[in-house]
Write an enzyme that holds these catalytic residues in place. Structure first.
Site, PDB file in Angstrom:
ATOM      1  N   TYR A  24       0.941  -1.089  -0.224  1.00  0.00           N
ATOM      2  CA  TYR A  24       0.041   0.043  -0.113  1.00  0.00           C
ATOM      3  C   TYR A  24       0.929   1.221  -0.082  1.00  0.00           C
ATOM      4  O   TYR A  24       0.580   2.189   0.667  1.00  0.00           O
ATOM      5  CB  TYR A  24      -0.920   0.049   1.313  1.00  0.00           C
ATOM      6  N   HIS A 107       5.711  -3.118 -12.811  1.00  0.00           N
ATOM      7  CA  HIS A 107       6.898  -2.758 -13.077  1.00  0.00           C
ATOM      8  C   HIS A 107       7.606  -4.170 -13.287  1.00  0.00           C
ATOM      9  O   HIS A 107       7.404  -5.102 -12.513  1.00  0.00           O
ATOM     10  CB  HIS A 107       7.741  -2.051 -12.179  1.00  0.00           C
TER      11      HIS A 107
HETATM   12  N1  LIG Z   1       7.063   4.775  -6.704  1.00  0.00           N
HETATM   13  C1  LIG Z   1       6.400   5.064  -7.891  1.00  0.00           C
HETATM   14  O1  LIG Z   1       5.481   5.805  -8.039  1.00  0.00           O
HETATM   15  C2  LIG Z   1       6.352   3.812  -8.780  1.00  0.00           C
HETATM   16  C3  LIG Z   1       6.074   4.080 -10.109  1.00  0.00           C
HETATM   17  C4  LIG Z   1       6.129   3.178 -11.048  1.00  0.00           C
HETATM   18  C5  LIG Z   1       6.227   1.737 -10.904  1.00  0.00           C
HETATM   19  N2  LIG Z   1       6.387   1.549  -9.622  1.00  0.00           N
HETATM   20  C6  LIG Z   1       6.591   0.124  -9.148  1.00  0.00           C
HETATM   21  O2  LIG Z   1       5.604  -0.094  -8.142  1.00  0.00           O
HETATM   22  C7  LIG Z   1       6.191  -1.389  -7.308  1.00  0.00           C
HETATM   23  C8  LIG Z   1       5.915  -0.919  -5.973  1.00  0.00           C
HETATM   24  O3  LIG Z   1       6.618   0.225  -5.592  1.00  0.00           O
HETATM   25  P1  LIG Z   1       6.484   1.251  -4.844  1.00  0.00           P
HETATM   26  O4  LIG Z   1       7.272   2.585  -5.041  1.00  0.00           O
HETATM   27  O5  LIG Z   1       4.870   1.718  -4.814  1.00  0.00           O
HETATM   28  O6  LIG Z   1       6.795   1.080  -3.246  1.00  0.00           O
HETATM   29  P2  LIG Z   1       6.741   1.470  -1.832  1.00  0.00           P
HETATM   30  O7  LIG Z   1       6.108   2.857  -1.940  1.00  0.00           O
HETATM   31  O8  LIG Z   1       8.035   1.203  -0.955  1.00  0.00           O
HETATM   32  O9  LIG Z   1       5.649   0.583  -1.190  1.00  0.00           O
HETATM   33  C9  LIG Z   1       5.486  -0.763  -1.132  1.00  0.00           C
HETATM   34  C10 LIG Z   1       4.582  -1.501  -0.055  1.00  0.00           C
HETATM   35  O10 LIG Z   1       4.742  -2.815  -0.137  1.00  0.00           O
HETATM   36  C11 LIG Z   1       4.714  -3.078   1.124  1.00  0.00           C
HETATM   37  N3  LIG Z   1       5.518  -4.249   1.598  1.00  0.00           N
HETATM   38  C12 LIG Z   1       6.846  -4.463   1.827  1.00  0.00           C
HETATM   39  N4  LIG Z   1       7.304  -5.585   2.332  1.00  0.00           N
HETATM   40  C13 LIG Z   1       6.057  -6.390   2.013  1.00  0.00           C
HETATM   41  C14 LIG Z   1       5.841  -7.857   2.263  1.00  0.00           C
HETATM   42  N5  LIG Z   1       7.027  -8.330   2.595  1.00  0.00           N
HETATM   43  N6  LIG Z   1       4.744  -8.029   2.086  1.00  0.00           N
HETATM   44  C15 LIG Z   1       3.678  -7.314   1.830  1.00  0.00           C
HETATM   45  N7  LIG Z   1       3.796  -5.898   1.581  1.00  0.00           N
HETATM   46  C16 LIG Z   1       5.202  -5.531   1.692  1.00  0.00           C
HETATM   47  C17 LIG Z   1       5.231  -1.983   2.105  1.00  0.00           C
HETATM   48  O11 LIG Z   1       5.003  -2.030   3.345  1.00  0.00           O
HETATM   49  P3  LIG Z   1       5.166  -0.837   4.426  1.00  0.00           P
HETATM   50  O12 LIG Z   1       3.970  -0.157   4.566  1.00  0.00           O
HETATM   51  O13 LIG Z   1       5.740  -1.331   5.694  1.00  0.00           O
HETATM   52  O14 LIG Z   1       6.153   0.076   3.662  1.00  0.00           O
HETATM   53  C18 LIG Z   1       4.371  -0.746   1.257  1.00  0.00           C
HETATM   54  O15 LIG Z   1       2.956  -0.654   1.606  1.00  0.00           O
HETATM   55  C19 LIG Z   1       7.395  -1.585  -7.832  1.00  0.00           C
HETATM   56  O16 LIG Z   1       7.332  -2.783  -8.690  1.00  0.00           O
HETATM   57  C20 LIG Z   1       7.852  -0.405  -8.521  1.00  0.00           C
HETATM   58  O17 LIG Z   1       8.944  -0.426  -9.375  1.00  0.00           O
HETATM   59  C21 LIG Z   1       6.574   2.482  -8.616  1.00  0.00           C
END
Ligand SMILES: NC(=O)c1ccc[n+]([C@@H]2O[C@H](COP(=O)([O-])OP(=O)(O)OC[C@H]3O[C@@H](n4cnc5c(N)ncnc54)[C@H](OP(=O)(O)O)[C@@H]3O)[C@@H](O)[C@H]2O)c1
Length: 330
Positions: A24, A107
């Site tokens: 999330y 991604h």
């Molecule tokens: N950042 C962007 O805008 C963006 C853009 C394009 C694509 N992406 C892609 O989107 C994907 C997610 O990236 P993000 O940037 O959204 O990540 P993020 O902001 O770091 O969020 C990751 C989420 O996953 C949770 N998580 C971590 N370990 C986990 C586990 N073992 N089991 C279940 N949930 C877990 C985290 O928990 P916590 O609540 O404890 O942190 C957090 O809620 C990736 O593939 C990334 O490349 C991201």
């Protein structure tokens, strides 16, 4: 480039599925909220110690475990961090997968480089919005959307149509759903962020700022010249392209660009860019990053701390405070 729109997708397909968004964070919260607002049966799955569990609850979700999501959902949306996904998949998702389920990536990192190898009986697709989650949510709320990349790695019948239905549900059908591949999305994303958006830009800014300060400029004034105005220029480039931006800058600035740009970004820099691309395409960068993560990411922590204590940050704090008080006082 093949682009599809809302009218090309069948909204009923994703509404007939039970969807679980795993994670999330930046992307996960936007996907979950947009799906719910689009009438999709969506739940949020998190790990026990999740920092964002409270936010998910505040938004009206009751987080479930990843195992429960894998056991009881038709579509699993992989929104955990890329480096976390492989071990998470192996321990909590793979043992529960069954035919008819879809693994949805936002991604391609973990799949493209082979850190996750799903069984042939599940569909594997990707809907990757071209922008941060915040922008995806904000656009949706304003009845708009972000463009996205759609890719299909495994389709047992219906996977591709479901991916477009999902992409349309999160708002991307309003802006354009671009048909592509896991390879192109993953390599393009990594190369762009390393060569320009994150790697190239930050190092260009810092190096230029250091030289200006060495030459006698006050750090705050150098900050205005080398960092603050990046947004003004990048907004113009974003809106009009590079040639369009030229119409908005002075002739002096434009002439300086033509004389000095090629001195800064010379043949050697382009050679390095080719090497960066080669490391992305061969998987060398991806393997190094996974190894770093599995070793506890000591280099990431050290470099992050060094970046945070670079003197440009202190100068930036002063400039931003000045601009904030100017906004408040005007
Ligand atoms: N950042 C962007 O805008 C963006 C853009 C394009 C694509 N992406 C892609 O989107 C994907 C997610 O990236 P993000 O940037 O959204 O990540 P993020 O902001 O770091 O969020 C990751 C989420 O996953 C949770 N998580 C971590 N370990 C986990 C586990 N073992 N089991 C279940 N949930 C877990 C985290 O928990 P916590 O609540 O404890 O942190 C957090 O809620 C990736 O593939 C990334 O490349 C991201």
């Amino acid at each position: 480039m093949q682009v599809f729109y809302e009218s090309d997708a069948d909204p009923a397909l994703i509404r007939a599925k039970r969807v679980a968004v795993i994670g999330y964070g930046a992307q996960g919260h936007a996907h979950a909220l947009n799906l719910r607002d689009a009438g999709v049966d969506v739940r949020v799955a998190l790990h026990a110690a999740a920092r964002r569990a409270g936010q998910a609850r505040d938004d009206g979700f009751t987080p479930i475990s990843v195992v429960e999501a894998a056991q009881s959902s038709d579509v699993l949306v992989m929104c955990a961090p890329d480096e976390v996904m492989p071990d998470l998949y192996a321990a909590e998702i793979a043992p529960h997968l069954r035919a008819g389920q879809t693994l949805m990536f936002v991604h391609g990192f973990a799949l493209h480089y082979g850190f996750i190898k799903p069984p042939a009986y599940v569909d594997v697709v990707m809907v990757a919005p071209k922008g941060p989650g915040k922008a995806l949510r904000e656009a949706f709320v304003k009845s708009g959307g972000l463009p996205c990349i759609v890719a299909v790695a495994q389709d047992n019948g219906g996977g591709e149509a479901l991916a477009y239905s999902y992409a349309a549900a999160i708002g991307c059908g309003r802006a354009g759903m671009i048909a592509s591949t896991f390879k192109l999305e993953t390599e393009g994303d990594l190369y762009g962020e390393q060569a320009v958006l994150c790697g190239g830009l930050t190092h260009l800014i810092r190096a230029a700022w250091e030289v200006q300060v060495e030459a006698g400029a006050p750090p705050e004034l150098a900050y205005f010249d080398c960092l603050h105005e990046v947004k003004l220029l990048s907004d113009l480039i974003h809106e009009r392209g590079i040639a369009g931006m030229h119409l908005a800058i002075s002739n002096t600035a434009e002439y300086g660009e033509y004389v000095t740009g090629p001195r800064i970004i010379d043949a050697r820099v382009k050679e390095v860019m080719r090497a960066v691309m080669a490391d992305v395409q061969s998987g060398k960068f991806a393997r190094a990053w996974m190894e770093e993560y599995r070793n506890g990411a000591p280099n990431l922590a050290r470099t992050r701390a060094a970046a945070a204590s670079h003197p440009i940050e202190a100068a930036g704090e002063k400039v931003r405070a000045l601009l904030k008080s100017a906004t408040v006082n005007n």
